[in-house]
Design a protein around this motif. Structure first.
Motif, PDB file in Angstrom:
ATOM      1  N   LEU A 185       0.858  -1.182   0.000  1.00  0.00           N
ATOM      2  CA  LEU A 185       0.000   0.000   0.000  1.00  0.00           C
ATOM      3  C   LEU A 185       0.890   1.227   0.000  1.00  0.00           C
ATOM      4  N   TYR A 186       0.493   2.279  -0.709  1.00  0.00           N
ATOM      5  CA  TYR A 186       1.370   3.434  -0.836  1.00  0.00           C
ATOM      6  C   TYR A 186       0.575   4.709  -1.088  1.00  0.00           C
ATOM      7  N   SER A 187       1.218   5.828  -0.705  1.00  0.00           N
ATOM      8  CA  SER A 187       0.655   7.152  -0.931  1.00  0.00           C
ATOM      9  C   SER A 187       1.775   8.155  -0.708  1.00  0.00           C
ATOM     10  N   ALA A 188       1.447   9.437  -0.779  1.00  0.00           N
ATOM     11  CA  ALA A 188       2.416  10.449  -0.385  1.00  0.00           C
ATOM     12  C   ALA A 188       2.790  10.225   1.081  1.00  0.00           C
ATOM     13  N   LYS A 189       4.053  10.437   1.398  1.00  0.00           N
ATOM     14  CA  LYS A 189       4.554  10.122   2.736  1.00  0.00           C
ATOM     15  C   LYS A 189       3.768  10.861   3.820  1.00  0.00           C
ATOM     16  N   ASN A 190       3.366  12.101   3.547  1.00  0.00           N
ATOM     17  CA  ASN A 190       2.671  12.881   4.581  1.00  0.00           C
ATOM     18  C   ASN A 190       1.254  12.383   4.851  1.00  0.00           C
ATOM     19  N   LEU A 191       0.746  11.487   4.004  1.00  0.00           N
ATOM     20  CA  LEU A 191      -0.606  10.954   4.194  1.00  0.00           C
ATOM     21  C   LEU A 191      -0.628   9.573   4.837  1.00  0.00           C
ATOM     22  N   MET A 192       0.513   8.923   4.900  1.00  0.00           N
ATOM     23  CA  MET A 192       0.530   7.519   5.309  1.00  0.00           C
ATOM     24  C   MET A 192       0.021   7.307   6.732  1.00  0.00           C
ATOM     25  N   GLU A 193       0.369   8.189   7.650  1.00  0.00           N
ATOM     26  CA  GLU A 193      -0.073   8.007   9.042  1.00  0.00           C
ATOM     27  C   GLU A 193      -1.592   8.074   9.142  1.00  0.00           C
ATOM     28  N   SER A 194      -2.209   8.991   8.398  1.00  0.00           N
ATOM     29  CA  SER A 194      -3.661   9.129   8.462  1.00  0.00           C
ATOM     30  C   SER A 194      -4.377   7.921   7.866  1.00  0.00           C
ATOM     31  N   TYR A 195      -3.698   7.192   6.979  1.00  0.00           N
ATOM     32  CA  TYR A 195      -4.290   6.016   6.354  1.00  0.00           C
ATOM     33  C   TYR A 195      -3.910   4.703   7.053  1.00  0.00           C
ATOM     34  N   ASP A 196      -3.148   4.776   8.121  1.00  0.00           N
ATOM     35  CA  ASP A 196      -2.574   3.549   8.677  1.00  0.00           C
ATOM     36  C   ASP A 196      -3.634   2.533   9.100  1.00  0.00           C
ATOM     37  N   ALA A 197      -4.733   2.979   9.675  1.00  0.00           N
ATOM     38  CA  ALA A 197      -5.776   2.029  10.097  1.00  0.00           C
ATOM     39  C   ALA A 197      -6.346   1.287   8.895  1.00  0.00           C
ATOM     40  N   LYS A 198      -6.583   1.993   7.796  1.00  0.00           N
ATOM     41  CA  LYS A 198      -7.082   1.356   6.577  1.00  0.00           C
ATOM     42  C   LYS A 198      -6.051   0.395   6.002  1.00  0.00           C
ATOM     43  N   ILE A 199      -4.794   0.798   6.054  1.00  0.00           N
ATOM     44  CA  ILE A 199      -3.716  -0.043   5.541  1.00  0.00           C
ATOM     45  C   ILE A 199      -3.627  -1.339   6.334  1.00  0.00           C
ATOM     46  N   GLU A 200      -3.622  -1.221   7.663  1.00  0.00           N
ATOM     47  CA  GLU A 200      -3.510  -2.394   8.518  1.00  0.00           C
ATOM     48  C   GLU A 200      -4.686  -3.348   8.301  1.00  0.00           C
ATOM     49  N   THR A 201      -5.889  -2.801   8.193  1.00  0.00           N
ATOM     50  CA  THR A 201      -7.062  -3.650   8.002  1.00  0.00           C
ATOM     51  C   THR A 201      -6.966  -4.435   6.704  1.00  0.00           C
ATOM     52  N   LEU A 202      -6.536  -3.779   5.637  1.00  0.00           N
ATOM     53  CA  LEU A 202      -6.414  -4.479   4.356  1.00  0.00           C
ATOM     54  C   LEU A 202      -5.295  -5.513   4.392  1.00  0.00           C
ATOM     55  N   LEU A 203      -4.134  -5.141   4.888  1.00  0.00           N
ATOM     56  CA  LEU A 203      -3.007  -6.076   4.938  1.00  0.00           C
ATOM     57  C   LEU A 203      -3.363  -7.319   5.761  1.00  0.00           C
ATOM     58  N   ASN A 204      -4.089  -7.129   6.837  1.00  0.00           N
ATOM     59  CA  ASN A 204      -4.405  -8.250   7.714  1.00  0.00           C
ATOM     60  C   ASN A 204      -5.510  -9.145   7.162  1.00  0.00           C
ATOM     61  N   GLY A 205      -5.955  -8.843   5.952  1.00  0.00           N
ATOM     62  CA  GLY A 205      -6.864  -9.759   5.257  1.00  0.00           C
ATOM     63  C   GLY A 205      -6.151 -10.836   4.474  1.00  0.00           C
ATOM     64  N   LEU A 206      -4.823 -10.799   4.467  1.00  0.00           N
ATOM     65  CA  LEU A 206      -4.044 -11.795   3.717  1.00  0.00           C
ATOM     66  C   LEU A 206      -4.185 -13.185   4.332  1.00  0.00           C
ATOM     67  N   VAL A 207      -4.539 -14.162   3.511  1.00  0.00           N
ATOM     68  CA  VAL A 207      -4.692 -15.537   3.997  1.00  0.00           C
ATOM     69  C   VAL A 207      -4.100 -16.511   2.985  1.00  0.00           C
ATOM     70  N   GLU A 208      -3.654 -17.637   3.499  1.00  0.00           N
ATOM     71  CA  GLU A 208      -3.224 -18.745   2.636  1.00  0.00           C
ATOM     72  C   GLU A 208      -4.425 -19.644   2.364  1.00  0.00           C
ATOM     73  N   LEU A 209      -4.614 -20.018   1.113  1.00  0.00           N
ATOM     74  CA  LEU A 209      -5.751 -20.850   0.723  1.00  0.00           C
ATOM     75  C   LEU A 209      -5.294 -22.273   0.451  1.00  0.00           C
ATOM     76  N   GLU A 210      -6.222 -23.211   0.547  1.00  0.00           N
ATOM     77  CA  GLU A 210      -5.919 -24.584   0.174  1.00  0.00           C
ATOM     78  C   GLU A 210      -5.663 -24.659  -1.318  1.00  0.00           C
ATOM     79  N   LYS A 211      -4.771 -25.541  -1.727  1.00  0.00           N
ATOM     80  CA  LYS A 211      -4.450 -25.680  -3.145  1.00  0.00           C
ATOM     81  C   LYS A 211      -5.671 -26.173  -3.907  1.00  0.00           C
TER      82      LYS A 211
END
Length: 211
Positions: A185-211
């Motif tokens: 996830l990326y944006s202008a550096k000065n905006l990243m802190e304000s987006y951190d909650a959204k970033i964390e929520t999306l990143l923590n949706g990562l899952v491994e699936l069965e083949k």
């Protein structure tokens, strides 16, 4: 592992572009010089010598993330809130699989997948090297291993300047015998802190699936 991601960002972020050049000081230090008269040192070595610590917390997907976006390359998926995020297959990046945009905001993302397995520590070195090929002043600001939905991932936060724009990046890196995924996830550096909650929520949706 392509560095095209760092070029791809200009196709989606509508900022003004300023040129930059690389230079060397009289003391032999490498720097990046910008049109506005500012400059920064290029730090090539310090970050990779630092030990990667493990975060003791467990990270899990949000209850608001009800849509599963599946990779066609690697046995992974990402749970997300489709009311907040738009996503499309990447058309102009040979290694990218999906691009994401937080609706009506300036936060963007990409999911890069490939079939080769790469150790997490090597992923850190590759990610930083690729970033510095495009933004020479890129440095890792935070790094740690995390347990996310039962799998071990590497979390990296980086920042770097491309054509006068200071970008911030935060992502998860994961690899298994079926392949490797970078979710950034990326944006202008000065905006990243304000987006951190959204970033964390999306990143923590990562899952491994069965083949």
């Amino acid at each position: 592992m392509s560095k095209q991601f760092f070029i791809f960002i200009f196709a989606v972020i509508p900022f003004c572009i300023f040129s930059q050049i690389n230079g060397v000081t009289e003391f032999g230090d490498q720097v990046v010089l910008y049109d506005d008269g500012t400059w920064v040192y290029i730090n090539q070595d310090v970050t990779l010598d630092e030990e990667i610590k493990t975060n003791p917390n467990e990270f899990t997907k949000s209850d608001t993330a009800k849509f599963l976006l599946k990779s066609n390359i690697v046995n992974i998926g990402v749970w997300l809130n489709a009311k907040e995020w738009k996503f499309n297959k990447v058309m102009n990046n040979e290694d990218g699989e999906y691009e994401l945009v937080l609706k009506n905001e300036d936060l963007y993302g990409t999911i890069i997948t490939e079939k080769i397995e790469i150790p997490l520590k090597s992923l850190r070195e590759i990610a930083l090297s690729n970033a510095r090929d495009v933004a020479p002043d890129t440095n890792i600001e935070n790094q740690e291993y995390r347990k996310v939905n039962g799998i071990e991932v590497l979390m990296l936060e980086m920042s770097g300047t491309i054509s006068g724009i200071n970008f911030g990046y935060k992502g998860y890196y994961y690899s298994n015998e079926n392949g490797t995924v970078q979710m950034i996830l990326y944006s202008a550096k000065n905006l990243m802190e304000s987006y951190d909650a959204k970033i964390e929520t999306l990143l923590n949706g990562l899952v491994e699936l069965e083949k």
